[in-house]
Design a protein around this motif. Structure first.
Motif, mmCIF file in Angstrom:
data_model
loop_
_atom_site.group_PDB
_atom_site.id
_atom_site.type_symbol
_atom_site.label_atom_id
_atom_site.label_comp_id
_atom_site.label_asym_id
_atom_site.label_seq_id
_atom_site.Cartn_x
_atom_site.Cartn_y
_atom_site.Cartn_z
ATOM 1 N N ASP A 20 0.863 -1.381 -0.197
ATOM 2 C CA ASP A 20 -0.278 0.302 -0.390
ATOM 3 C C ASP A 20 0.568 1.290 -0.004
ATOM 4 N N ALA A 21 2.690 0.907 0.546
ATOM 5 C CA ALA A 21 3.225 2.454 0.585
ATOM 6 C C ALA A 21 4.347 1.945 0.718
ATOM 7 N N GLU A 22 5.336 2.616 0.440
ATOM 8 C CA GLU A 22 6.326 2.367 -0.210
ATOM 9 C C GLU A 22 7.153 1.644 1.104
ATOM 10 N N GLU A 23 7.812 0.525 1.269
ATOM 11 C CA GLU A 23 9.151 0.998 2.103
ATOM 12 C C GLU A 23 10.059 1.336 2.838
ATOM 13 N N THR A 24 10.332 1.843 3.462
ATOM 14 C CA THR A 24 11.929 3.229 3.241
ATOM 15 C C THR A 24 12.264 3.143 4.284
ATOM 16 N N ALA A 25 12.037 1.704 5.083
ATOM 17 C CA ALA A 25 13.097 0.937 6.559
ATOM 18 C C ALA A 25 14.315 1.289 5.544
ATOM 19 N N PRO A 26 15.339 1.230 6.256
ATOM 20 C CA PRO A 26 16.479 0.909 5.911
ATOM 21 C C PRO A 26 17.023 -0.236 6.510
ATOM 22 N N GLY A 27 17.572 -0.943 4.793
ATOM 23 C CA GLY A 27 18.105 -2.592 5.276
ATOM 24 C C GLY A 27 17.080 -3.488 4.505
ATOM 25 N N VAL A 28 16.020 -3.213 4.227
ATOM 26 C CA VAL A 28 15.269 -3.602 3.919
ATOM 27 C C VAL A 28 16.162 -4.222 2.425
ATOM 28 N N ASN A 218 20.816 -12.593 -4.251
ATOM 29 C CA ASN A 218 21.157 -13.757 -4.090
ATOM 30 C C ASN A 218 21.698 -13.587 -2.500
ATOM 31 N N PRO A 219 20.942 -13.361 -0.956
ATOM 32 C CA PRO A 219 19.338 -13.705 -1.629
ATOM 33 C C PRO A 219 18.674 -12.587 -1.255
ATOM 34 N N PRO A 220 17.422 -12.698 -2.305
ATOM 35 C CA PRO A 220 16.654 -11.768 -2.151
ATOM 36 C C PRO A 220 16.017 -11.402 -1.172
ATOM 37 N N PRO A 221 15.528 -10.063 -0.731
ATOM 38 C CA PRO A 221 14.945 -9.537 0.477
ATOM 39 C C PRO A 221 13.576 -10.210 0.054
#
Length: 258
Positions: A20-28, A218-221
């Motif tokens: 629903d919204a873009e994820e902006t948390a660091p490290g994702v 490798n690996p995908p988040p």
């Protein structure tokens, strides 16, 4: 135990708001290299440093095959001219076109997923497991894991398909009822990754069973894997598996030309 409720109220909701919204948390997301123009000689140097051949040179720069990228960061670290980097996570791409339409509205909120480890090193499988945790919580979107292929709608496969897993993978796929979809997760499942095709592995899922959606990395988040599941249902658009080189620079105008 009495302290859990107050602690939960203080913490609040921590589940990602994606899609629903873009994820902006660091490290994702670790991001991916982006194709584009390269300085003289830089494109060839980047291609030489890539251990899986994901980076190739073209007339005006480099192109990146995301099916082969293993996130070694050799192209981004210790080089004078690293490629541009895209920080996103919507990487999944539909690869069968009209041969497999997205699962319809009847499946939108009740999809069962069977996960098959076809020789994975553990990295991609661990990211898949994160989807059931409280932060990504794929259940809120209607995705649930099942232990049996007979009740599965989506087959998620990790690993390059080792010789010992070829037959179990085929049996699981054949036991699934139609309509069914296959999501290959991770560079090993897409191209064999650092293992590649060999006497011990098939070099990817598509060489064994039909694949509908590919999720590079490798690996995908976890968000990239979640994007792949949403692509299967037609709730998010497909991405591209290849970042092409930039277009050639425009030719200089002749003096006096409009």
């Amino acid at each position: 135990m009495r302290g859990w409720v107050p602690a939960g109220l203080r913490t609040g909701v921590r589940t990602t708001r994606y899609p629903d919204a873009e994820e902006t948390a660091p490290g994702v997301s670790p991001g991916l290299p982006r194709g584009g123009r390269a300085a003289d000689g830089a494109g060839g140097a980047l291609a030489d440093r890539c251990p899986t051949g994901a980076i190739v040179t073209e007339d005006h720069g480099i192109a990146v095959d995301y099916r082969r990228c293993v996130h070694c960061f050799r192209c981004a670290r210790g080089v004078p001219a690293p490629p541009d980097w895209q920080p996103g996570y919507e990487w999944a791409a539909s690869v069968r076109g009209d041969a497999a339409q997205p699962l319809g509205p009847a499946f939108a909120r009740s999809l069962r997923i069977l996960v098959v480890d076809a020789g994975d090193c553990g990295a991609c499988l661990r990211e898949v497991k994160q989807l059931s945790g409280p932060y990504y919580n794929m259940h809120r979107l209607g995705f649930f894991v099942t232990p049996t292929p007979r009740s599965a709608d989506i087959l998620v496969v990790v690993g390059p398909v080792t010789a010992h897993m070829r037959s179990p993978l085929v049996q699981a796929y054949e036991a699934m009822p139609a309509p069914k979809r296959v999501v290959a997760v991770g560079a090993c499942a897409l191209s064999g990754g650092v293992f590649g095709p060999s006497f011990a592995s098939a070099g990817g899922v598509a060489g064994v069973i039909p694949v509908d959606v590919m999720v590079p990395g490798n690996p995908p988040p976890p968000l990239a894997i979640l994007h792949g599941l949403l692509v299967v249902t037609g709730r998010r658009p497909s991405a591209a598996l290849r970042s092409p080189a930039a277009a050639p620079p425009p030719a200089p105008r002749a003096e006096g030309a409009p």
